[in-house]
Design a protein around this motif. Structure first.
Motif, PDB file in Angstrom:
ATOM      1  N   LYS A  93       0.854  -1.193   0.000  1.00  0.00           N
ATOM      2  CA  LYS A  93       0.000   0.000   0.000  1.00  0.00           C
ATOM      3  C   LYS A  93       0.885   1.237   0.000  1.00  0.00           C
ATOM      4  O   LYS A  93       1.768   1.372   0.831  1.00  0.00           O
ATOM      5  CB  LYS A  93      -0.875   0.051   1.248  1.00  0.00           C
ATOM      6  N   ILE A  94       0.634   2.142  -0.939  1.00  0.00           N
ATOM      7  CA  ILE A  94       1.254   3.463  -0.891  1.00  0.00           C
ATOM      8  C   ILE A  94       0.249   4.331  -0.157  1.00  0.00           C
ATOM      9  O   ILE A  94      -0.885   4.480  -0.603  1.00  0.00           O
ATOM     10  CB  ILE A  94       1.542   4.023  -2.299  1.00  0.00           C
ATOM     11  N   THR A  95       0.664   4.884   0.990  1.00  0.00           N
ATOM     12  CA  THR A  95      -0.256   5.636   1.829  1.00  0.00           C
ATOM     13  C   THR A  95       0.082   7.126   1.826  1.00  0.00           C
ATOM     14  O   THR A  95       1.199   7.520   1.511  1.00  0.00           O
ATOM     15  CB  THR A  95      -0.216   5.123   3.281  1.00  0.00           C
ATOM     16  N   SER A  96      -0.895   7.913   2.210  1.00  0.00           N
ATOM     17  CA  SER A  96      -0.705   9.359   2.285  1.00  0.00           C
ATOM     18  C   SER A  96       0.075   9.706   3.547  1.00  0.00           C
ATOM     19  O   SER A  96      -0.312   9.296   4.643  1.00  0.00           O
ATOM     20  CB  SER A  96      -2.056  10.071   2.305  1.00  0.00           C
ATOM     21  N   PRO A  97       1.149  10.488   3.422  1.00  0.00           N
ATOM     22  CA  PRO A  97       1.926  10.866   4.600  1.00  0.00           C
ATOM     23  C   PRO A  97       1.324  12.052   5.355  1.00  0.00           C
ATOM     24  O   PRO A  97       1.875  12.488   6.355  1.00  0.00           O
ATOM     25  CB  PRO A  97       3.282  11.247   4.001  1.00  0.00           C
ATOM     26  N   MET A  98       0.191  12.561   4.864  1.00  0.00           N
ATOM     27  CA  MET A  98      -0.408  13.748   5.483  1.00  0.00           C
ATOM     28  C   MET A  98      -1.865  13.885   5.089  1.00  0.00           C
ATOM     29  O   MET A  98      -2.338  13.206   4.186  1.00  0.00           O
ATOM     30  CB  MET A  98       0.347  15.003   5.032  1.00  0.00           C
ATOM     31  N   VAL A  99      -2.556  14.780   5.764  1.00  0.00           N
ATOM     32  CA  VAL A  99      -3.918  15.148   5.400  1.00  0.00           C
ATOM     33  C   VAL A  99      -3.822  16.168   4.281  1.00  0.00           C
ATOM     34  O   VAL A  99      -3.011  17.089   4.350  1.00  0.00           O
ATOM     35  CB  VAL A  99      -4.662  15.746   6.617  1.00  0.00           C
ATOM     36  N   GLY A 100      -4.615  16.014   3.236  1.00  0.00           N
ATOM     37  CA  GLY A 100      -4.582  16.973   2.134  1.00  0.00           C
ATOM     38  C   GLY A 100      -5.488  16.550   0.996  1.00  0.00           C
ATOM     39  O   GLY A 100      -6.348  15.690   1.146  1.00  0.00           O
ATOM     40  N   THR A 101      -5.264  17.161  -0.162  1.00  0.00           N
ATOM     41  CA  THR A 101      -6.042  16.863  -1.367  1.00  0.00           C
ATOM     42  C   THR A 101      -5.175  16.074  -2.334  1.00  0.00           C
ATOM     43  O   THR A 101      -4.054  16.465  -2.637  1.00  0.00           O
ATOM     44  CB  THR A 101      -6.526  18.163  -2.042  1.00  0.00           C
ATOM     45  N   PHE A 102      -5.702  14.946  -2.820  1.00  0.00           N
ATOM     46  CA  PHE A 102      -5.003  14.050  -3.740  1.00  0.00           C
ATOM     47  C   PHE A 102      -5.139  14.568  -5.171  1.00  0.00           C
ATOM     48  O   PHE A 102      -6.235  14.896  -5.619  1.00  0.00           O
ATOM     49  CB  PHE A 102      -5.623  12.651  -3.640  1.00  0.00           C
ATOM     50  N   TYR A 103      -4.006  14.661  -5.880  1.00  0.00           N
ATOM     51  CA  TYR A 103      -4.017  15.013  -7.300  1.00  0.00           C
ATOM     52  C   TYR A 103      -3.218  13.967  -8.050  1.00  0.00           C
ATOM     53  O   TYR A 103      -2.086  13.653  -7.686  1.00  0.00           O
ATOM     54  CB  TYR A 103      -3.426  16.406  -7.544  1.00  0.00           C
ATOM     55  N   GLU A 104      -3.794  13.442  -9.125  1.00  0.00           N
ATOM     56  CA  GLU A 104      -3.143  12.380  -9.890  1.00  0.00           C
ATOM     57  C   GLU A 104      -2.152  12.901 -10.925  1.00  0.00           C
ATOM     58  O   GLU A 104      -1.389  12.129 -11.486  1.00  0.00           O
ATOM     59  CB  GLU A 104      -4.202  11.510 -10.581  1.00  0.00           C
ATOM     60  N   SER A 124       9.813   6.766  -8.133  1.00  0.00           N
ATOM     61  CA  SER A 124       8.787   7.248  -9.070  1.00  0.00           C
ATOM     62  C   SER A 124       7.748   8.082  -8.324  1.00  0.00           C
ATOM     63  O   SER A 124       7.262   7.688  -7.275  1.00  0.00           O
ATOM     64  CB  SER A 124       8.055   6.076  -9.733  1.00  0.00           C
ATOM     65  N   ILE A 125       7.396   9.226  -8.892  1.00  0.00           N
ATOM     66  CA  ILE A 125       6.333  10.051  -8.321  1.00  0.00           C
ATOM     67  C   ILE A 125       5.006   9.466  -8.788  1.00  0.00           C
ATOM     68  O   ILE A 125       4.798   9.250  -9.980  1.00  0.00           O
ATOM     69  CB  ILE A 125       6.474  11.522  -8.760  1.00  0.00           C
ATOM     70  N   VAL A 126       4.113   9.185  -7.829  1.00  0.00           N
ATOM     71  CA  VAL A 126       2.836   8.566  -8.171  1.00  0.00           C
ATOM     72  C   VAL A 126       1.664   9.542  -8.085  1.00  0.00           C
ATOM     73  O   VAL A 126       0.632   9.325  -8.712  1.00  0.00           O
ATOM     74  CB  VAL A 126       2.559   7.328  -7.294  1.00  0.00           C
ATOM     75  N   CYS A 127       1.833  10.622  -7.293  1.00  0.00           N
ATOM     76  CA  CYS A 127       0.758  11.609  -7.151  1.00  0.00           C
ATOM     77  C   CYS A 127       1.276  12.817  -6.382  1.00  0.00           C
ATOM     78  O   CYS A 127       2.443  12.861  -5.996  1.00  0.00           O
ATOM     79  CB  CYS A 127      -0.442  11.009  -6.424  1.00  0.00           C
ATOM     80  N   ILE A 128       0.381  13.771  -6.162  1.00  0.00           N
ATOM     81  CA  ILE A 128       0.666  14.949  -5.338  1.00  0.00           C
ATOM     82  C   ILE A 128      -0.408  15.014  -4.262  1.00  0.00           C
ATOM     83  O   ILE A 128      -1.585  14.772  -4.532  1.00  0.00           O
ATOM     84  CB  ILE A 128       0.622  16.239  -6.188  1.00  0.00           C
ATOM     85  N   VAL A 129      -0.001  15.333  -3.041  1.00  0.00           N
ATOM     86  CA  VAL A 129      -0.953  15.631  -1.971  1.00  0.00           C
ATOM     87  C   VAL A 129      -0.712  17.085  -1.571  1.00  0.00           C
ATOM     88  O   VAL A 129       0.378  17.449  -1.146  1.00  0.00           O
ATOM     89  CB  VAL A 129      -0.788  14.682  -0.762  1.00  0.00           C
ATOM     90  N   GLU A 130      -1.745  17.905  -1.761  1.00  0.00           N
ATOM     91  CA  GLU A 130      -1.645  19.338  -1.454  1.00  0.00           C
ATOM     92  C   GLU A 130      -2.169  19.573  -0.046  1.00  0.00           C
ATOM     93  O   GLU A 130      -3.257  19.140   0.318  1.00  0.00           O
ATOM     94  CB  GLU A 130      -2.467  20.142  -2.467  1.00  0.00           C
ATOM     95  N   ALA A 131      -1.340  20.235   0.756  1.00  0.00           N
ATOM     96  CA  ALA A 131      -1.729  20.584   2.116  1.00  0.00           C
ATOM     97  C   ALA A 131      -1.269  22.013   2.395  1.00  0.00           C
ATOM     98  O   ALA A 131      -0.092  22.328   2.245  1.00  0.00           O
ATOM     99  CB  ALA A 131      -1.091  19.624   3.120  1.00  0.00           C
ATOM    100  N   GLU A 158      -6.607  11.340   4.121  1.00  0.00           N
ATOM    101  CA  GLU A 158      -6.204  11.426   5.516  1.00  0.00           C
ATOM    102  C   GLU A 158      -4.790  10.890   5.691  1.00  0.00           C
ATOM    103  O   GLU A 158      -4.286  10.162   4.844  1.00  0.00           O
ATOM    104  CB  GLU A 158      -7.164  10.594   6.381  1.00  0.00           C
ATOM    105  N   PHE A 159      -4.167  11.200   6.806  1.00  0.00           N
ATOM    106  CA  PHE A 159      -2.860  10.656   7.139  1.00  0.00           C
ATOM    107  C   PHE A 159      -2.961   9.136   7.213  1.00  0.00           C
ATOM    108  O   PHE A 159      -3.838   8.595   7.860  1.00  0.00           O
ATOM    109  CB  PHE A 159      -2.385  11.201   8.490  1.00  0.00           C
TER     110      PHE A 159
END
Length: 169
Positions: A93-104, A124-131, A158-159
């Motif tokens: 599982k690649i998980t979000s390291p923070m709370v934010g908005t997911f962008y592909e 490899s960059i898989v996405c962006i999480v904006e916080a 979520e984190f």
């Protein structure tokens, strides 16, 4: 189930933000926070487990802990049965390291960083999480193939929330 320190960090983040209500689910636990005016934080934890043989249920009564802060944030944690375990345990599982908005993708009109079937390496960059107006590039941290994208573009994450499932090589 989340640790007390993780719950305290979430409370601090919500307290210092303009968010009025916050809901979080992770590994069968559910947390809901709502700001009120007052001087304490109520933390309520409810744990439910069921036994398959006779229809029996063990319920732990809610535990309320008062923590003084400037605003009131109600937190409810509810653990669900472990029946929701993934069938494929060999997937990473690649998980979000923070709370934010997911962008592909890096921009709205650009192609997604990865799709189902894409090969990824550790960096490899898989996405962006904006916080808080900061765009954080999320790396795969594993070599393999993207099997499933678990969130939608523009979705709040979520984190610790799983974003992708990767079949390691």
């Amino acid at each position: 189930m989340l640790k007390v320190q993780e719950i305290r960090e979430l409370i601090k983040l919500i307290d210092h933000s303009k968010i009025e209500e916050f809901s979080f689910e992770h590994d069968g636990s559910k947390i809901k926070m709502k700001k009120n005016t007052g001087g304490s934080v109520s933390v309520v934890k409810t744990i439910e487990q069921s036994v398959e043989k006779p229809v029996a249920e063990v319920v732990q009564k809610p535990v309320v802990q008062e923590v003084p802060v400037e605003k009131t944030v109600a937190v409810q944690t509810q653990a669900q049965p472990e029946a929701e375990v993934e069938a494929a345990t060999d997937l990473h599982k690649i998980t979000s390291p923070m709370v934010g908005t997911f962008y592909e993708s890096p921009t709205p009109d650009a192609d997604a960083y990865v799709k189902i079937g894409s090969k990824v390496s550790k960096d490899s960059i898989v996405c962006i999480v904006e916080a808080m107006k900061l765009f954080n590039e999320i790396e795969a941290e594993v070599e393999g193939e993207i099997v499933e994208v678990l969130v939608k573009n523009g979705q709040l994450v979520e984190f610790g929330q799983p974003l992708f499932l990767v079949k390691p090589e």
